[in-house]
Design an enzyme around this catalytic site. Sequence first.
Site, PDB file in Angstrom:
ATOM      1  N   THR A  12     -39.533   7.608 -10.541  1.00 48.72           N
ATOM      2  CA  THR A  12     -40.938   7.990 -10.398  1.00 48.72           C
ATOM      3  C   THR A  12     -41.704   7.103  -9.421  1.00 48.72           C
ATOM      4  O   THR A  12     -42.554   7.585  -8.667  1.00 48.72           O
ATOM      5  CB  THR A  12     -41.614   7.920 -11.788  1.00 48.72           C
ATOM      6  OG1 THR A  12     -40.987   8.880 -12.629  1.00 48.72           O
ATOM      7  CG2 THR A  12     -43.094   8.212 -11.718  1.00 48.72           C
ATOM      8  N   ASP A  55     -33.118  10.580  -8.949  1.00 47.77           N
ATOM      9  CA  ASP A  55     -33.528  10.531 -10.353  1.00 47.77           C
ATOM     10  C   ASP A  55     -32.476   9.708 -11.094  1.00 47.77           C
ATOM     11  O   ASP A  55     -31.267   9.893 -10.875  1.00 47.77           O
ATOM     12  CB  ASP A  55     -33.574  11.965 -10.911  1.00 47.77           C
ATOM     13  CG  ASP A  55     -34.277  12.022 -12.258  1.00 47.77           C
ATOM     14  OD1 ASP A  55     -33.779  11.400 -13.223  1.00 47.77           O
ATOM     15  OD2 ASP A  55     -35.312  12.697 -12.357  1.00 47.77           O
ATOM     16  N   SER A  56     -32.917   8.827 -11.976  1.00 45.16           N
ATOM     17  CA  SER A  56     -31.936   7.950 -12.611  1.00 45.16           C
ATOM     18  C   SER A  56     -31.032   8.691 -13.586  1.00 45.16           C
ATOM     19  O   SER A  56     -30.030   8.139 -14.047  1.00 45.16           O
ATOM     20  CB  SER A  56     -32.626   6.769 -13.296  1.00 45.16           C
ATOM     21  OG  SER A  56     -33.248   7.164 -14.498  1.00 45.16           O
ATOM     22  N   THR A  87     -36.879   5.253 -14.909  1.00 49.24           N
ATOM     23  CA  THR A  87     -36.914   4.679 -16.252  1.00 49.24           C
ATOM     24  C   THR A  87     -35.874   5.288 -17.198  1.00 49.24           C
ATOM     25  O   THR A  87     -35.469   4.648 -18.163  1.00 49.24           O
ATOM     26  CB  THR A  87     -38.314   4.849 -16.883  1.00 49.24           C
ATOM     27  OG1 THR A  87     -38.641   6.243 -16.900  1.00 49.24           O
ATOM     28  CG2 THR A  87     -39.362   4.089 -16.125  1.00 49.24           C
ATOM     29  N   ASP A  88     -35.455   6.539 -16.916  1.00 48.05           N
ATOM     30  CA  ASP A  88     -34.636   7.244 -17.912  1.00 48.05           C
ATOM     31  C   ASP A  88     -33.347   6.513 -18.256  1.00 48.05           C
ATOM     32  O   ASP A  88     -32.949   6.467 -19.425  1.00 48.05           O
ATOM     33  CB  ASP A  88     -34.317   8.670 -17.427  1.00 48.05           C
ATOM     34  CG  ASP A  88     -35.570   9.543 -17.384  1.00 48.05           C
ATOM     35  OD1 ASP A  88     -36.589   9.152 -17.972  1.00 48.05           O
ATOM     36  OD2 ASP A  88     -35.527  10.615 -16.750  1.00 48.05           O
ATOM     37  N   GLN A 264     -28.447   4.637 -35.308  1.00 45.52           N
ATOM     38  CA  GLN A 264     -29.553   5.452 -34.787  1.00 45.52           C
ATOM     39  C   GLN A 264     -30.879   4.704 -34.898  1.00 45.52           C
ATOM     40  O   GLN A 264     -31.869   5.111 -34.301  1.00 45.52           O
ATOM     41  CB  GLN A 264     -29.626   6.777 -35.555  1.00 45.52           C
ATOM     42  CG  GLN A 264     -28.434   7.666 -35.286  1.00 45.52           C
ATOM     43  CD  GLN A 264     -28.463   8.987 -36.042  1.00 45.52           C
ATOM     44  OE1 GLN A 264     -29.487   9.399 -36.566  1.00 45.52           O
ATOM     45  NE2 GLN A 264     -27.327   9.654 -36.077  1.00 45.52           N
ATOM     46  N   CYS A 265     -30.909   3.626 -35.703  1.00 45.17           N
ATOM     47  CA  CYS A 265     -32.147   2.842 -35.848  1.00 45.17           C
ATOM     48  C   CYS A 265     -32.211   1.788 -34.756  1.00 45.17           C
ATOM     49  O   CYS A 265     -31.262   1.019 -34.587  1.00 45.17           O
ATOM     50  CB  CYS A 265     -32.170   2.112 -37.192  1.00 45.17           C
ATOM     51  SG  CYS A 265     -32.115   3.212 -38.581  1.00 45.17           S
TER      52      CYS A 265
HETATM   53  N1  ASP Z   1     -36.788  10.954 -14.316  1.00 42.71           N
HETATM   54  C1  ASP Z   1     -37.273   9.699 -13.780  1.00 42.71           C
HETATM   55  C2  ASP Z   1     -36.083   8.804 -13.543  1.00 42.71           C
HETATM   56  O1  ASP Z   1     -35.606   8.193 -14.466  1.00 42.71           O
HETATM   57  C3  ASP Z   1     -38.250   9.108 -14.714  1.00 42.71           C
HETATM   58  C4  ASP Z   1     -38.862   7.804 -14.263  1.00 42.71           C
HETATM   59  O2  ASP Z   1     -38.552   7.230 -13.253  1.00 42.71           O
HETATM   60  O3  ASP Z   1     -39.725   7.327 -15.004  1.00 42.71           O
HETATM   61  O4  ASP Z   1     -35.603   8.728 -12.457  1.00 42.71           O
END
Ligand code: ASP
Length: 335
Positions: A12, A55-56, A87-88, A264-265
């Site tokens: 992003t 995109d990650s 971020t993903d 999962q926690c």
């Molecule tokens: N879909 C984006 C990514 O991970 C989301 C982000 O960067 O926040 O590349």
Amino acid sequence: MRRILLLHTGGTLGMTPSGDPAALAPGRFLDHLQEQVPELGRMAELSVEVPFNQDSACVEPSHVLLLARRIREAAARFDGFVIIHGTDTMAFTASMLGFLLADLGKPVVLTGSQRPLAFVRSDARSNLVNAVDLACRAIPEVGICFGTHWLRGVGSDKQSVHQFEAFHSPNLPPLAEIGAEIRLHGEAGQFPRQLPAGLGAALDLTICTVTPHPGMAWFPVPEGAKAVLIQAFGAGTLPMERPDLKAFLEVCRQRQLPVVVTSQCPFGGVDLSAYEMGRKIEAMGAISGGLHTRWAALAKLGIVLGAGGGIEQARTAFATSWAGEPMPGAAWPQA
Ligand code: ASP
């Protein structure tokens, strides 16, 4: 001034208002940074590279190895490294690099943003400035700088698709709290770490990951899977009376696949001795992932498999801290 290498890999942060990725072709990224965050030039002698721009969600082991290799090659010429990443899957890359670069001896700071740098009210600008500041501080850690925290990569996970505090490290205090000042945790960078010899040249993520739910049908382990990572309930429990689960685990045993159990926690971790449903999994040969996040567990397993390791190597790996990942009974004192 400190020399910092900034590696832009996508996500992003670098998106333009038009959403046109071509507007930020590799050669344009440095101009974009200089336009949007001119103070970076006063903070450090910055070099910018764009090893890939995507995109990650599209990150593959080869991308992570490329970053690790580039950072090692450049280590003698730079004081620190900043990686801009989507971020993903940032916590996955941060976990992998935390292990692969455990002994680098220099800061590697991953960052990104929830809103693009070119948008009003973007968190990108402060995240970038903080990341460059941290990269100048000679603290040998691989971590995620986001919002008001710097978090050790091997303990971190994404917690929000919306909030500016997008990451947390549930079982480790932050390396730094970022406010009017940057307050470093006393233990940041303070202990020796090293990937065991012979590991890290290759990664193999041919891993079957399973997140069970009540009533789930346990389909057979896919052909070709080299290990199984189960994100079990709570302290590490599964419905061990189900015949299809027993058959699943029996096939794992016959094929000699490492089976690693995480939880999962996000807070706390796996203790297979705590409940009968955990003891039964352990009796079938499963390995406790302890306090490993799903990403740290995946990264560790991928590194073990990449070196041709099997059940015994995986068992040893999960009982050993390679890079300051939280281990039962050895967590940091709370900040
Ligand atoms: N879909 C984006 C990514 O991970 C989301 C982000 O960067 O926040 O590349």
